[in-house]
Write an enzyme that holds these catalytic residues in place. Sequence first.
Site, mmCIF file in Angstrom:
data_model
loop_
_atom_site.group_PDB
_atom_site.id
_atom_site.type_symbol
_atom_site.label_atom_id
_atom_site.label_comp_id
_atom_site.label_asym_id
_atom_site.label_seq_id
_atom_site.Cartn_x
_atom_site.Cartn_y
_atom_site.Cartn_z
ATOM 1 N N ARG A 183 -104.855 -26.008 -22.787
ATOM 2 C CA ARG A 183 -104.197 -24.699 -22.920
ATOM 3 C C ARG A 183 -105.108 -23.617 -23.497
ATOM 4 N NH1 ARG A 183 -99.005 -25.313 -21.513
ATOM 5 N NH2 ARG A 183 -98.055 -27.383 -21.746
ATOM 6 N N LEU A 184 -106.403 -23.824 -23.394
ATOM 7 C CA LEU A 184 -107.362 -22.815 -23.837
ATOM 8 C C LEU A 184 -107.741 -21.945 -22.638
ATOM 9 C CD1 LEU A 184 -109.519 -25.006 -26.228
ATOM 10 C CD2 LEU A 184 -107.757 -23.342 -26.830
#
Length: 204
Positions: A183-184
């Site tokens: 989720r970066l």
Amino acid sequence: MDTTRTLSEDMLAASPAEQFSRWFDEAVAAGLPEPNAMVLATASAEVHTRCRTVLLKAHGPDGFVFYTNRTSRKGTDLAGNSWACVLFPWYGLGRQVTIEGTVTALSTEQSEPYFHSRGRGSQLGAWASRQSQVIASRAVLDDRVAELERRWPDGSEVPMPDFWGGYRLEPQIIEFWQSRESRLHDRLRYRRTAGEWVIERVSP
């Protein structure tokens, strides 16, 4: 969702319109279903937010164009509050594009060419549907269509309703979102300031 792609500042086009065109063409080439489908969010006079899916019909440096019934909920919302947001959810590519800006109504002359390019059934449908209004049954809608088919039989031109037309969203903010692992995600945003576009990276 594709998390192998990246998005960096040096990959961006100088203008958001050009960058959008690149991504839109890639969404089309990838065979994504309805790549021109976008979620349109508006706010009513009571500041009740609402969203629905509409279809992008044109785009370029001057904005993003869609068409609809002007008496619909989105039409009445935009008449009272011209600020809106659209989202393109290209999940198959792990991408989203979010666009915020002001919306203006196109003139009759600007709207008619697209109306007459639509299929005859869609032209009659624009007349038949009082979009967003409650109706008693499906039969009401079907009866209206049948009446309109008698009014404008095959071979006759269907005029554009005066309650239907186009809108153009002129962007002030456009964010390009690329999914990444853990989720970066990469989020790069064009923001209009003093007539110029500023590019910013936003934390995921």
